[in-house]
Write a protein that holds these residues in place. Structure first.
Motif, short mmCIF file in Angstrom:
data_model
loop_
_atom_site.label_atom_id
_atom_site.label_comp_id
_atom_site.label_asym_id
_atom_site.label_seq_id
_atom_site.Cartn_x
_atom_site.Cartn_y
_atom_site.Cartn_z
N ASP A 145 0.84 -1.20 0.00
CA ASP A 145 0.00 0.00 0.00
C ASP A 145 0.88 1.24 0.00
N ALA A 146 0.24 2.42 -0.03
CA ALA A 146 0.98 3.67 -0.10
C ALA A 146 1.80 3.92 1.16
N ALA A 147 1.18 3.69 2.34
CA ALA A 147 1.89 3.93 3.60
C ALA A 147 3.11 3.02 3.72
N GLY A 148 3.01 1.80 3.18
CA GLY A 148 4.13 0.86 3.23
C GLY A 148 5.32 1.31 2.42
N GLY A 149 5.11 2.21 1.46
CA GLY A 149 6.22 2.72 0.65
C GLY A 149 7.23 3.48 1.49
N MET A 150 6.72 4.27 2.45
CA MET A 150 7.63 5.06 3.30
C MET A 150 8.42 4.15 4.23
N THR A 151 7.73 3.19 4.87
CA THR A 151 8.44 2.29 5.78
C THR A 151 9.43 1.39 5.04
N ARG A 152 9.12 1.05 3.78
CA ARG A 152 10.06 0.23 2.99
C ARG A 152 11.37 0.98 2.76
N LEU A 153 11.28 2.27 2.45
CA LEU A 153 12.50 3.06 2.22
C LEU A 153 13.30 3.21 3.51
N LEU A 154 12.60 3.36 4.64
CA LEU A 154 13.30 3.41 5.93
C LEU A 154 13.99 2.08 6.22
N ASP A 155 13.30 0.97 5.91
CA ASP A 155 13.90 -0.36 6.13
C ASP A 155 15.13 -0.58 5.26
N MET A 156 15.13 0.03 4.07
CA MET A 156 16.31 -0.09 3.18
C MET A 156 17.53 0.59 3.79
N GLY A 157 17.28 1.58 4.68
CA GLY A 157 18.38 2.31 5.29
C GLY A 157 18.42 3.78 4.94
N MET A 158 17.36 4.29 4.29
CA MET A 158 17.32 5.70 3.95
C MET A 158 17.15 6.54 5.20
N GLU A 159 17.80 7.70 5.24
CA GLU A 159 17.69 8.61 6.37
C GLU A 159 16.30 9.24 6.38
N ASP A 160 15.66 9.27 7.54
CA ASP A 160 14.29 9.77 7.64
C ASP A 160 14.18 11.25 7.24
N TYR A 161 15.18 12.07 7.62
CA TYR A 161 15.09 13.50 7.31
C TYR A 161 15.19 13.77 5.80
N LEU A 162 15.88 12.88 5.09
CA LEU A 162 15.96 13.05 3.63
C LEU A 162 14.64 12.69 2.97
N LEU A 163 13.97 11.66 3.50
CA LEU A 163 12.68 11.27 2.94
C LEU A 163 11.64 12.36 3.15
N THR A 164 11.60 12.93 4.35
CA THR A 164 10.61 13.98 4.60
C THR A 164 10.87 15.22 3.77
N SER A 165 12.12 15.41 3.32
CA SER A 165 12.45 16.59 2.51
C SER A 165 12.15 16.39 1.03
N THR A 166 12.07 15.13 0.59
CA THR A 166 12.00 14.89 -0.86
C THR A 166 10.72 14.24 -1.34
N VAL A 167 10.11 13.32 -0.57
CA VAL A 167 8.94 12.59 -1.06
C VAL A 167 7.71 13.50 -1.04
N ARG A 175 5.10 13.87 8.10
CA ARG A 175 6.55 14.05 8.23
C ARG A 175 7.00 13.79 9.67
N ALA A 176 6.19 14.25 10.62
CA ALA A 176 6.53 14.02 12.03
C ALA A 176 6.52 12.53 12.35
N LEU A 177 5.55 11.80 11.78
CA LEU A 177 5.47 10.35 12.01
C LEU A 177 6.65 9.62 11.38
N VAL A 178 7.08 10.05 10.19
CA VAL A 178 8.23 9.42 9.54
C VAL A 178 9.49 9.64 10.36
N LEU A 179 9.65 10.84 10.90
CA LEU A 179 10.83 11.13 11.73
C LEU A 179 10.83 10.28 13.00
N LYS A 180 9.63 9.87 13.45
CA LYS A 180 9.53 8.99 14.62
C LYS A 180 9.62 7.51 14.23
N HIS A 181 9.77 7.23 12.92
CA HIS A 181 9.80 5.85 12.40
C HIS A 181 8.52 5.10 12.78
#
Length: 570
Positions: free
Chosen positions: A425-447, A521-527
């Motif tokens: 699903d869409a929400a799983g896309g963000m957690t998948r990138l975090l699981d890959m090792g992407m930095e959370d602050y970069l994701l919130t700045s770009t996605v 964005r706040a939720l992503v930063l909290k993983h």
């Protein structure tokens, strides 16, 4: 003759109607007309012989021209009606005429050519009754003839029989295998499988060898259907033929191989993406059918509702950032990405893509095919194309951390990046990138946004059956929120000749669009988990795939069963 037949239509009218319905291009009509003028053959006969028009499309247009009914597959008789002493079976078979019903004063017949006055007159003389024709498909008339009056051999059976039943060959002898794969019967056998798949609107052909049989299956509207298969003894010959066509190494059977075949089937340019893998009893082959003329890159036709489309176009207009499309294999992600690129493709922007493989060629877009064997990977190609000064970059799929990092860096440096991810699903896309090792602050700045999608089968409009929705179902699924009508009418799949008895014809997407907000964005930063992100997105107004599917159920486009089949809710 006492046959009820309208005046034969002019070839020009027949051709124009085919062009008008989108079944024939103007260029092919001119080519076929030139052949008719040279040989004196009827236009419909030439079009079928050249494979420019599908049998069913031609039959439907002939039925419209002559104002006659079209014969359904179930209308053919179960028992023979012909008196073989009165008229030659060979004569009627050659002219594609078959009696359907013998009534007191009339004989109803299926004909491939309603303008065949000579054949109908001969039948009238033999029967001494009024002849009432119906338009039938030549292949269905042939199959009925074989079943009722012949040896019940299908077209594939006849080809196999021509190869001989006791043919022996050594699969280890590559030259002998190459010779067999190049023989006319094997070529016709493979061409028949591809042609039938295209006629059936299949997206994939699966050829699977087992110990005692060769299984052939088509994926039609997302569902696997087993079809007539060649005998097991021809497995190596059929698979070798496909590998030759795809320019693969027929001597290599231990490793997977990928290739491509370009064909012209029924006047359409068809690309076949071929994949082979070794199995216990031979090589399994899957051919993905890419119909260049059949694909439509329009958001509305893909299944985007007005609200979802408006929100998606808003993030598509942003000058930089990342837009992701998520879903499992075969959920239409590539088609959505191509549609987005088509919308963005103007003379004022430069678009570069990195794909594996390149499925459709887009005019004005620079497309790069990944080739891992020469180290042209997603990551290496991306490093090169950022120096090509693109405005928009499309990455076929983010598969690893290295590719994800380059995509994020490209977005940070002012590029708009489009890509796909394999998540549920869409929400799983963000957690998948975090699981890959992407930095959370970069994701919130770009996605900027993540689009989740699945494909559901469209109800056949010819046979769908309305029924009043039960109050219990309305309450359980909360369907009343999608309609103000009372009572609420839903539709069920029935099945007819137009949809090959399945009740469905075609597919459309059910979608959910997650757009980044400060809350998310706040939720992503909290993983946060995918469930927490989804709940917050729904609170911000996101409609889930399940809800979008139910909206399409209420609109009469699909069924509750289909939505439940492809989603995990309910």
């Amino acid at each position: 003759m006492n046959a009820v037949v309208a005046d034969p239509p002019l070839s020009e009218q027949l051709g124009e109607l085919l062009v008008e319905r989108g079944k024939l291009s103007r260029e092919n009509l001119l080519r076929a007309t030139a052949v008719c003028q040279k040989n004196g053959d009827a236009l419909h006969s030439v079009l079928l012989k050249l494979g420019m028009v599908a049998e069913r499309d031609m039959a439907e247009v002939l039925a419209a021209c002559y104002d006659l009914p079209l014969v359904a597959a179930q209308d053919y008789p179960e028992v023979p009606l012909l008196d073989e002493q009165a008229i030659s079976l060979a004569f009627l078979k050659a002219r594609h005429i078959l009696p359907l019903a013998d009534e007191e004063e009339r004989l109803i017949v299926a004909v491939a050519d309603p303008g065949d006055d000579y054949g109908l007159a001969a039948l009238h003389m033999a029967w001494s009754k009024t002849i009432e024709p119906r338009v039938g498909l030549p292949s269905e008339i042939d199959n009925a003839f074989e079943r009722l009056y012949g040896s019940s051999r299908s077209a594939m059976g006849q080809i196999v029989e021509s190869l001989g039943s006791s043919e022996e060959y050594n699969e280890a002898d590559i030259e002998q295998l190459r010779d067999l794969a190049s023989e006319a019967p094997v070529i016709r056998l493979v061409n028949l499988m591809v042609t039938r798949a295209v006629e059936s609107r299949a997206s994939d052909i699966h050829i699977e060898p087992f110990e005692s049989r060769l299984k052939v299956r088509y994926r039609i509207d997302g569902v696997m259907i087993e079809v007539e298969s060649p005998p097991a003894r021809l497995s190596a010959a059929v698979i070798s033929r496909i590998k030759i066509m795809a320019k693969l190494n027929i001597a290599e059977r231990r490793l997977p191989q990928d290739g491509r075949i370009q064909l012209r089937v029924q006047g359409k340019e068809i690309d076949l993406r071929v994949s082979t893998v070794p199995t216990m009893h031979g090589e399994s082959v899957v051919m993905r059918i890419l119909d260049k003329s059949g694909v439509v890159f329009e958001f509305e036709k893909l299944g985007f509702s007005d609200t979802t489309l408006q929100r998606f176009l808003e993030i598509l207009r942003l000058p930089h950032g990342i837009i992701l499309v998520t879903g499992p294999t075969g959920s239409g992600k590539s088609t959505t990405l191509y549609t987005a690129l088509t919308r963005l493709n103007t003379p004022t922007v430069k678009i570069l893509t990195v794909e594996d493989p390149v499925e459709y060629n887009l005019e004005g877009v620079n497309q790069i095919q990944v080739k891992p064997q020469i180290d042209l990977t997603f990551a290496n190609a991306l490093r090169a194309i950022v120096r090509q000064d693109p405005d928009i970059i499309m990455i076929g799929e983010i598969r690893d951390l290295e590719t994800a990092r380059i995509a994020v860096q490209s977005a940070l440096t002012g590029h708009l990046v489009l890509s796909s991810l394999h998540t549920n699903d869409a929400a799983g896309g963000m957690t998948r990138l975090l699981d890959m090792g992407m930095e959370d602050y970069l994701l919130t700045s770009t996605v900027n946004g993540i689009l989740g999608q699945r494909l559901v089968r469209l109800l056949c409009t010819h046979c769908r059956q309305p029924y009043p929705a039960l109050p219990e179902l309305i309450d359980e699924l909360q369907l009343q929120r999608f309609s103000n009508k009372s009572p609420l009418t839903l539709y069920r799949a029935v099945g007819c000749e137009h949809c090959a008895g399945t009740g469905y014809q075609g597919r459309l997407a059910i979608l959910e669009l997650l757009t980044m907000t400060d809350t998310l964005r706040a939720l992503v930063l909290k993983h946060a988990t995918a469930g927490e992100i989804e709940r917050a997105a729904r609170a911000d107004g996101m409609q889930t795939m399940y809800e979008d599917g139910l909206r399409k159920v209420v609109a009469g486009q699909t069924t509750v069963e289909e939505v439940l089949r492809v989603t995990q809710e309910g």
